[in-house]
Design a protein around this motif. Structure first.
Motif, short mmCIF file in Angstrom:
data_model
loop_
_atom_site.label_atom_id
_atom_site.label_comp_id
_atom_site.label_asym_id
_atom_site.label_seq_id
_atom_site.Cartn_x
_atom_site.Cartn_y
_atom_site.Cartn_z
N TYR A 71 60.31 38.10 32.14
CA TYR A 71 60.94 37.59 33.24
C TYR A 71 62.32 36.96 32.18
CZ TYR A 71 56.94 37.45 36.42
OH TYR A 71 56.29 37.18 36.90
N ALA A 72 62.24 36.34 31.11
CA ALA A 72 62.96 36.10 30.25
C ALA A 72 64.17 37.14 28.99
CB ALA A 72 62.57 35.07 28.99
N GLY A 107 57.20 30.79 41.02
CA GLY A 107 58.69 30.93 41.62
C GLY A 107 59.44 30.46 43.30
N VAL A 154 67.99 35.20 35.49
CA VAL A 154 68.04 36.04 34.88
C VAL A 154 67.52 36.70 35.80
CG1 VAL A 154 66.76 34.39 33.19
CG2 VAL A 154 65.00 35.47 35.55
N TYR A 157 66.34 29.36 31.99
CA TYR A 157 64.63 30.00 32.15
C TYR A 157 63.94 29.59 31.49
CZ TYR A 157 61.36 32.85 33.94
OH TYR A 157 59.74 33.16 34.23
N HIS A 170 55.95 35.87 32.01
CA HIS A 170 56.68 34.53 31.87
C HIS A 170 57.83 35.35 30.69
CE1 HIS A 170 57.02 31.94 35.10
NE2 HIS A 170 55.60 32.11 34.81
N GLY A 212 71.17 32.54 31.62
CA GLY A 212 70.27 32.43 32.22
C GLY A 212 68.59 32.22 31.76
N TYR A 270 60.99 26.32 32.07
CA TYR A 270 60.09 27.04 31.59
C TYR A 270 58.70 26.01 30.99
CZ TYR A 270 55.20 29.44 29.99
OH TYR A 270 54.01 29.94 29.92
N GLY A 291 61.35 26.78 38.60
CA GLY A 291 61.29 28.15 38.19
C GLY A 291 61.83 29.49 39.28
N GLY A 306 65.09 29.63 37.63
CA GLY A 306 65.33 30.20 36.58
C GLY A 306 65.09 31.81 36.88
N LYS A 307 63.73 32.19 37.25
CA LYS A 307 64.52 33.44 38.17
C LYS A 307 65.45 33.69 38.26
CE LYS A 307 58.92 33.66 37.72
NZ LYS A 307 57.90 34.29 38.81
#
Length: 556
Positions: A381-382, A454, A467, A400, A378, A396, A404, A460, A463-464
């Motif tokens: 991803y961020a 996700g 980003v 996120y 994760h 984003g 999370y 989730g 958030g994904k």
């Protein structure tokens, strides 16, 4: 002549920006109060009474000197509440500490909301985007990144209090220093989120790290907890030294440690390229340790597994949010003009982090270690939002990290309940049939895991999506594809846990073990579950708030 000379050399009393620092001051004050009442022992009522008298006197003095009524009144009311709670819970010190800590965090959230309203109103009055306010000799910035991250950190700490109370009681390690340490860690994280000077970045990291080192080793009779704390301390000190070396090199380039001044000096045409690249490299490595980016993630599995589970949840949620706030302030802000130098490096780290984190999580049998490697993925991803180098990327990342924090705290909260039930670390095999006997907590855990994977309709996923969309807008198509592949891999080990809970039979030795719940734990898990669903279905409000945070921060 002599008087004029003395006037020139006389030290000037600096003006302290009390309003700008009010969240940290309120939180630090709450931590000190809890610590004093804990150390007072049986005399806590006397200490509380003395503190009440002194605080009321201070409030009266404040009113006389400034003729303000709101601040002194709030201070007096707070002193009265503390005294009343001290008398009420004089024979239950752990309850007193937990309640005072929760009230301190709630008050801090109220102060942050007040700051946000005032800052946004000033921006509207100016008719344009408000430039970040820098206070305390330009070491602290009061902007959207700081305010949004402070909210994430305080919410994470607030949720961690009820999740940890019964867990610590059952493990017979419910000692009074837990709550002050939790608050002081949150103070360091808040300062890190608003640090506008590299020295303040270092100081903030040390404040939060020292508290987390102790909290990781809080289970003194657990060898894994002691091992995790020792590894965390050694690697944390190592990463701090690297970060400090990067700060020294940055000072060599700019002659200043102010983030904006360092960014401007490094971006100048006559800046020494070698020294600039070396400074950026050490700063990236130092922050990569704190955010658990591959290959600087080695400490994460052992520390997450060894720490008490509520501490692991708080660490995973809040530390990541604060460290990424520093990443955003440095690279999306001050060093944006140097993206040619650091974007390829962060691109590589993001790709490695997403793939390695997901792949290593697949082969884990211990659930906490699985979630530790999940936290590594994760972080990757961020990082896509930072590599995007645009405003959508910043908003984003902020959204996120909040999503999370909620879903990871919920997952670790349910895991803590299971550890209380089975009196040991939880493996995937230990979850067999859990959903058939206890469908509600198992359903909550399944919801949190699906959100971490996700799946659409959860926080989730949104958030994904935020980003990934920023990455596409920034031209980082390949990195987004790697993120999608990593998410597909991650879905396997999340679904593996859900399958064990609902589709396999419960072992006979677990059938008679009761699951203990408390009002605090139930409330915290219900709130986090509701937040995961609401943010997954109606994320517009918080997405807009995260977007407003970039406007307040003045990020282009």
């Amino acid at each position: 002549m002599i008087q004029a000379t003395l006037a020139q050399v006389a030290p000037q009393i600096p003006e302290i920006p009390w309003g700008a620092l009010s969240p940290e001051l309120v939180l630090f004050g709450a931590g000190i109060i809890v610590l004093l009442l804990e150390t007072a022992g049986e005399t806590r009522v006397r200490v509380g009474s003395l503190g009440f008298v002194l605080t009321v006197a201070a409030a009266a003095t404040w009113f006389v000197l400034t003729e303000q009524i709101v601040g002194p009144s709030l201070l007096a009311v707070a002193a009265l509440v503390v005294l009343g709670l001290t008398v009420l819970f004089r024979l239950r010190p752990r309850v007193l500490s937990a309640v005072l800590s929760a009230l301190g965090l709630t008050a801090t959230l109220g102060v942050i909301a007040w700051q946000w309203i005032v800052t946004s109103a000033e921006g509207r009055l100016l008719g344009s985007e408000l430039q970040p306010e820098q206070v305390l000799a330009d070491t602290i910035a009061v902007d959207g990144i700081a305010l949004f991250t402070r909210i994430t950190v305080c919410l994470a700490a607030l949720i961690a209090i009820p999740l940890g109370y019964q867990y610590l009681e059952d493990r017979r390690m419910h000692r009074g220093e837990y709550y002050p340490l939790l608050i002081f860690a949150a103070v360091g994280m808040n300062l890190l989120a608003s640090a506008q000077d590299l020295i303040m970045v270092f100081i903030s990291i040390e404040i939060l790290s020292l508290a987390l080192y102790i909290m990781t080793g809080f289970a003194k009779r657990d060898l894994r907890s002691q091992e995790g704390a020792f590894k965390y301390f050694l690697l944390g000190a190592f990463s701090s030294a690297i970060l400090l070396y990067g700060i020294a090199l940055a000072y060599g380039v700019a002659g200043s440690t102010n983030v904006a001044a360092v960014g401007a000096a490094m971006s100048a045409a006559d800046a020494p390229t070698g020294l600039t690249l070396a400074a950026l490299a050490f700063l990236i490595v130092g922050l990569a340790f704190k955010t658990a980016l591959v290959p600087f993630h080695m400490w994460t599995p052992d520390v997450y597994q060894g720490a008490p589970t509520p501490v692991t949840g708080f660490m995973a949620a809040a530390t990541k949010a604060a460290a990424f706030a520093a990443f955003l302030r440095l690279f999306s802000g001050a060093f944006a003009g140097l993206e040619w130098s650091w974007v390829p490096v962060l691109w590589t780290l993001a790709a490695l982090t997403m793939i390695v984190g997901a792949v290593l999580a697949v082969v884990q049998d211990d659930v906490k270690r699985m979630l530790a490697y999940s936290a590594v993925a994760h972080a990757g991803y961020a990082l896509i939002g930072i590599v995007a180098v645009n405003r959508d990327g910043v908003s984003g990342v902020l959204f996120y990290l909040l999503a999370y924090a909620i879903m990871s705290l919920g997952a670790f909260g349910v895991l803590a309940m299971l550890e209380q039930r089975q009196r040991k670390a939880i493996s995937i095999a230990d979850l067999r049939g859990f959903g058939k006997r206890y469908p509600v907590p198992a359903g909550m855990l399944a919801l949190f895991l699906l959100s971490l994977a996700g799946i659409p309709g959860t926080a989730g996923f949104m958030g994904k999506l935020a980003v990934f969309r920023a990455g596409v807008a920034g031209g980082q198509w390949t990195l987004v594809v790697i993120g999608v592949v990593s998410s597909v891999i991650a879905a396997y080990f999340y679904v593996r846990v859900i399958r064990a809970m609902f589709m396999e039979d419960e072992p006979e030795e677990l059938a008679e073990l009761p699951l203990q719940t408390t009002l605090g734990t139930t409330t915290a898990l219900t709130a986090t579950s509701a937040a995961v669903v609401v943010l997954g279905i109606l994320p517009t409000v918080l997405v807009d708030v995260a977007g407003q945070a970039t406007l307040i921060a003045g990020i282009g």
